[in-house]
Design an enzyme around this catalytic site. Sequence first.
Site, PDB file in Angstrom:
ATOM      1  N   ARG A 223       1.004  -1.156  -0.032  1.00 51.23           N
ATOM      2  CA  ARG A 223       0.110  -0.049   0.135  1.00 51.23           C
ATOM      3  C   ARG A 223       0.872   1.223  -0.076  1.00 51.23           C
ATOM      4  NH1 ARG A 223      -3.642  -2.351  -1.633  1.00 51.23           N
ATOM      5  NH2 ARG A 223      -5.898  -2.933  -0.796  1.00 51.23           N
ATOM      6  N   HIS A 271      -1.199   0.789  -9.895  1.00 45.09           N
ATOM      7  CA  HIS A 271      -1.956  -0.197  -8.950  1.00 45.09           C
ATOM      8  C   HIS A 271      -2.607  -1.228  -9.774  1.00 45.09           C
ATOM      9  CE1 HIS A 271      -3.948  -0.489  -4.862  1.00 45.09           C
ATOM     10  NE2 HIS A 271      -4.002  -1.838  -5.410  1.00 45.09           N
TER      11      HIS A 271
HETATM   12  P1  NDP Z   1      -2.280 -11.624   3.895  1.00 47.67           P
HETATM   13  O1  NDP Z   1      -3.210 -11.150   5.341  1.00 47.67           O
HETATM   14  O2  NDP Z   1      -2.776 -13.002   3.588  1.00 47.67           O
HETATM   15  O3  NDP Z   1      -0.681 -11.572   4.351  1.00 47.67           O
HETATM   16  C1  NDP Z   1      -0.125 -10.428   4.920  1.00 47.67           C
HETATM   17  C2  NDP Z   1       1.074 -10.935   5.642  1.00 47.67           C
HETATM   18  O4  NDP Z   1       1.711  -9.647   6.132  1.00 47.67           O
HETATM   19  C3  NDP Z   1       1.029 -11.967   6.707  1.00 47.67           C
HETATM   20  O5  NDP Z   1       1.915 -12.893   6.355  1.00 47.67           O
HETATM   21  C4  NDP Z   1       1.211 -11.229   7.936  1.00 47.67           C
HETATM   22  O6  NDP Z   1       1.703 -12.146   8.966  1.00 47.67           O
HETATM   23  C5  NDP Z   1       2.104 -10.182   7.633  1.00 47.67           C
HETATM   24  N1  NDP Z   1       2.141  -9.141   8.314  1.00 47.67           N
HETATM   25  C6  NDP Z   1       0.923  -8.187   8.847  1.00 47.67           C
HETATM   26  N2  NDP Z   1       1.373  -7.143   9.596  1.00 47.67           N
HETATM   27  C7  NDP Z   1       2.660  -7.618   9.984  1.00 47.67           C
HETATM   28  C8  NDP Z   1       3.538  -6.980  10.997  1.00 47.67           C
HETATM   29  N3  NDP Z   1       3.080  -5.827  11.683  1.00 47.67           N
HETATM   30  N4  NDP Z   1       4.783  -7.572  11.220  1.00 47.67           N
HETATM   31  C9  NDP Z   1       5.121  -8.580  10.245  1.00 47.67           C
HETATM   32  N5  NDP Z   1       4.089  -8.998   9.594  1.00 47.67           N
HETATM   33  C10 NDP Z   1       3.119  -8.711   9.251  1.00 47.67           C
HETATM   34  O7  NDP Z   1      -2.546 -10.616   2.833  1.00 47.67           O
HETATM   35  P2  NDP Z   1      -2.402 -10.784   1.439  1.00 47.67           P
HETATM   36  O8  NDP Z   1      -1.161 -11.617   0.965  1.00 47.67           O
HETATM   37  O9  NDP Z   1      -3.529 -11.160   0.669  1.00 47.67           O
HETATM   38  O10 NDP Z   1      -2.513  -9.455   0.891  1.00 47.67           O
HETATM   39  C11 NDP Z   1      -1.388  -8.514   1.371  1.00 47.67           C
HETATM   40  C12 NDP Z   1      -1.596  -7.124   0.833  1.00 47.67           C
HETATM   41  O11 NDP Z   1      -1.199  -6.950  -0.661  1.00 47.67           O
HETATM   42  C13 NDP Z   1      -2.936  -6.641   0.927  1.00 47.67           C
HETATM   43  O12 NDP Z   1      -3.104  -6.179   2.200  1.00 47.67           O
HETATM   44  C14 NDP Z   1      -2.835  -5.434  -0.085  1.00 47.67           C
HETATM   45  O13 NDP Z   1      -2.270  -4.112   0.718  1.00 47.67           O
HETATM   46  C15 NDP Z   1      -1.753  -5.578  -1.032  1.00 47.67           C
HETATM   47  N6  NDP Z   1      -2.320  -5.793  -2.369  1.00 47.67           N
HETATM   48  C16 NDP Z   1      -2.051  -5.105  -3.574  1.00 47.67           C
HETATM   49  C17 NDP Z   1      -2.539  -5.363  -4.626  1.00 47.67           C
HETATM   50  C18 NDP Z   1      -1.945  -4.287  -5.771  1.00 47.67           C
HETATM   51  O14 NDP Z   1      -2.502  -4.542  -6.865  1.00 47.67           O
HETATM   52  N7  NDP Z   1      -1.065  -3.733  -5.673  1.00 47.67           N
HETATM   53  C19 NDP Z   1      -3.350  -6.257  -4.902  1.00 47.67           C
HETATM   54  C20 NDP Z   1      -4.094  -7.243  -3.728  1.00 47.67           C
HETATM   55  C21 NDP Z   1      -3.234  -6.681  -2.508  1.00 47.67           C
HETATM   56  P3  NDP Z   1       0.830 -13.154   9.769  1.00 47.67           P
HETATM   57  O15 NDP Z   1       0.797 -14.238   8.585  1.00 47.67           O
HETATM   58  O16 NDP Z   1       1.751 -13.865  10.642  1.00 47.67           O
HETATM   59  O17 NDP Z   1      -0.292 -12.512  10.259  1.00 47.67           O
HETATM   60  C1  OXD Z   2      -6.633  -5.205  -3.287  1.00 50.17           C
HETATM   61  C2  OXD Z   2      -6.111  -4.279  -4.424  1.00 50.17           C
HETATM   62  O1  OXD Z   2      -6.475  -5.195  -2.174  1.00 50.17           O
HETATM   63  O2  OXD Z   2      -6.415  -4.445  -5.560  1.00 50.17           O
HETATM   64  O3  OXD Z   2      -7.082  -6.288  -3.647  1.00 50.17           O
HETATM   65  O4  OXD Z   2      -5.231  -3.308  -4.030  1.00 50.17           O
END
Ligand code: NDP
Ligand code: OXD
Length: 308
Positions: A223, A271
């Site tokens: 993000r 994005h």
């Molecule tokens: P998940 O919730 O599956 O994964 C998030 C990961 O981040 C987990 O491994 C989590 O750890 C880790 N995490 C969160 N907070 C912390 C912290 N403070 N310290 C260490 N690790 C942390 O999310 P997704 O993989 O599905 O998606 C991730 C992000 O990708 C979305 O939230 C969005 O922001 C972004 N995104 C971007 C897109 C784009 O087109 N650019 C499209 C889709 C998503 P744990 O598993 O241990 O909880």
């Molecule tokens: C999502 C994105 O969160 O598109 O799916 O960023």
Amino acid sequence: MSIVYWSDAQRGQIWQAWLAQAAPDLDMYLWPETGDPAKVRYLVTWEIPDNLLTRFPHLEVIFSVGAGADQFTTDQIPHGINVVRMIEPGLMDDMAAYITFSVVSLHRGMPRYLRQQQQQRWLKHETIAASRCRVGLLGFGNLGQASARVLTTLGYPCSGWSRTQKHIEAVTSYYGDDQLADFLSSCDILVCLLPLTDLTRRLLDCDLFKQLPKGACLVHAGRGQQLNHQDLLDALDSGQISHAIIDVTDPEPLQADHPFWTHPSIWLTPHIASETHAETSVKVLLDNIRRHQQGLTMVGLVDMKRGY
Ligand code: NDP
Ligand code: OXD
């Protein structure tokens, strides 16, 4: 019992037609149509409409149309309403492809070759083996793991950093703040796929960059608010970071005179790393509604206090 969908109209029409066949007991309405508001149990949206419970007094679940749920704030979600984010194969495949494209481009020196083309220079440079180009996934959840699965098959040594430990074949798991420094020191290419929370806002700053090996690359698809723009520009100027591929910014789009647009060591995409696919996501939606009806935990349930 009904669903109101408030997002991209084209995807909504595909969902509506599919659900009419697969789940005739569920009526789906495309905003501004809502049917009888008292029958609405499920809202699928990217934004929370005003006066939510006045509009839909028996609402039970809000589904985010995307993987992120940071666009919802706790004060917008009435007590007792569940929030579910999207975990679906289309989003995961897209992200794995974007991250793979970025990693391979950086490892194989494509930014330099594109500059050479503009200068009409035909010049080869040495390439190191993929097995010597270490990739670190900052945020190792669904999208990070999907990306690592592809990268490891191409021979890239991968590690992931998350809050809790992961056990994924051929990937080193680092977890928690105490292991962040060790993780960062092992990343030739750092890929950010963290959700936006109070703990991850502005995490990508000079303190973090200086813990990477000199000349590391950054791929940022989490993000926009996670990145300190000036700190990235300084790290590029000093050579601490050699190139960045940025898919998310704050704001989106950037102002016309923002230095990222024209920086020679930044590739900027609007994005587009990954998007919810209509055909695959509607099955996930229906599966979650059935789970909810049976009192089972829905897949992708968001912990609003934790922020993801
Ligand atoms: P998940 O919730 O599956 O994964 C998030 C990961 O981040 C987990 O491994 C989590 O750890 C880790 N995490 C969160 N907070 C912390 C912290 N403070 N310290 C260490 N690790 C942390 O999310 P997704 O993989 O599905 O998606 C991730 C992000 O990708 C979305 O939230 C969005 O922001 C972004 N995104 C971007 C897109 C784009 O087109 N650019 C499209 C889709 C998503 P744990 O598993 O241990 O909880
Ligand atoms: C999502 C994105 O969160 O598109 O799916 O960023």
